[in-house]
Write a protein that holds these residues in place. Structure first.
Motif, PDB file in Angstrom:
ATOM      1  N   LYS A   1      47.066   2.035  35.725  1.00 41.30           N
ATOM      2  CA  LYS A   1      46.638   2.359  36.843  1.00 41.30           C
ATOM      3  C   LYS A   1      45.085   2.277  37.611  1.00 41.30           C
ATOM      4  CE  LYS A   1      50.656   4.378  38.748  1.00 41.30           C
ATOM      5  NZ  LYS A   1      51.120   5.976  39.385  1.00 41.30           N
TER       6      LYS A   1
ATOM      7  N   TYR B   1      40.226   0.536  49.015  1.00 38.03           N
ATOM      8  CA  TYR B   1      41.457   0.509  49.869  1.00 38.03           C
ATOM      9  C   TYR B   1      41.615  -0.663  50.628  1.00 38.03           C
ATOM     10  CZ  TYR B   1      42.637   4.861  47.942  1.00 38.03           C
ATOM     11  OH  TYR B   1      43.024   5.658  47.024  1.00 38.03           O
TER      12      TYR B   1
ATOM     13  N   GLY C   1      42.562  -3.784  50.499  1.00 34.05           N
ATOM     14  CA  GLY C   1      43.358  -4.974  50.286  1.00 34.05           C
ATOM     15  C   GLY C   1      44.876  -3.630  50.957  1.00 34.05           C
ATOM     16  N   TYR C   2      44.522  -2.802  50.062  1.00 34.63           N
ATOM     17  CA  TYR C   2      46.320  -2.175  50.904  1.00 34.63           C
ATOM     18  C   TYR C   2      46.165  -2.094  52.291  1.00 34.63           C
ATOM     19  CZ  TYR C   2      49.627   1.743  51.669  1.00 34.63           C
ATOM     20  OH  TYR C   2      50.342   2.507  51.826  1.00 34.63           O
TER      21      TYR C   2
ATOM     22  N   LYS D   1      46.818  -4.884  53.921  1.00 36.59           N
ATOM     23  CA  LYS D   1      48.732  -5.499  53.673  1.00 36.59           C
ATOM     24  C   LYS D   1      48.929  -3.777  54.950  1.00 36.59           C
ATOM     25  CE  LYS D   1      51.988  -5.126  50.872  1.00 36.59           C
ATOM     26  NZ  LYS D   1      52.875  -5.085  50.118  1.00 36.59           N
ATOM     27  N   LEU D   2      48.280  -2.988  54.979  1.00 34.53           N
ATOM     28  CA  LEU D   2      49.437  -2.313  56.011  1.00 34.53           C
ATOM     29  C   LEU D   2      49.459  -3.119  57.478  1.00 34.53           C
ATOM     30  CD1 LEU D   2      48.643   1.143  54.645  1.00 34.53           C
ATOM     31  CD2 LEU D   2      50.701  -0.004  54.836  1.00 34.53           C
TER      32      LEU D   2
ATOM     33  N   GLN E   1      43.504  -2.548  61.751  1.00 34.64           N
ATOM     34  CA  GLN E   1      42.938  -2.314  59.894  1.00 34.64           C
ATOM     35  C   GLN E   1      41.855  -1.279  60.545  1.00 34.64           C
ATOM     36  OE1 GLN E   1      40.891  -5.971  59.312  1.00 34.64           O
ATOM     37  NE2 GLN E   1      41.184  -5.516  56.866  1.00 34.64           N
TER      38      GLN E   1
END
Length: 75
Positions: free
Chosen positions: A5, A31, A33-34, A37-38, A59
């Motif tokens: 990870k 974070y 990209g995460y 995505k959210l 975002q």
């Protein structure tokens, strides 16, 4: 074989909790990209074609929440 990870180093987290701007930027970049995505929504037009967009308001809210968590985090 286990997949390794991509974790943030302890020193970066500790520095960020002490308001180090560079460490905070590293965490936000980690974070990014995460959060995107959210924040992604799927919209469709009148012809049924679907589009993926990043909702900038969501975002911004997620980024602000992450910043607040970083500053409130106690080691």
């Amino acid at each position: 074989m286990k997949k390794e990870k991509n974790l943030l180093p302890y020193t970066t987290i500790k520095a960020a909790t002490e308001s180090d701007a560079i460490a905070i930027q590293k965490i936000l970049k980690h974070y990014e990209g995460y959060i995107a995505k959210l924040s992604t929504k799927i919209l469709s037009d009148e012809y049924g074609k679907e589009y993926c967009i990043v909702d900038k308001d969501v975002q911004e809210q997620l980024t602000t929440a992450l910043l607040q968590m970083i500053l409130d985090f106690e080691i």
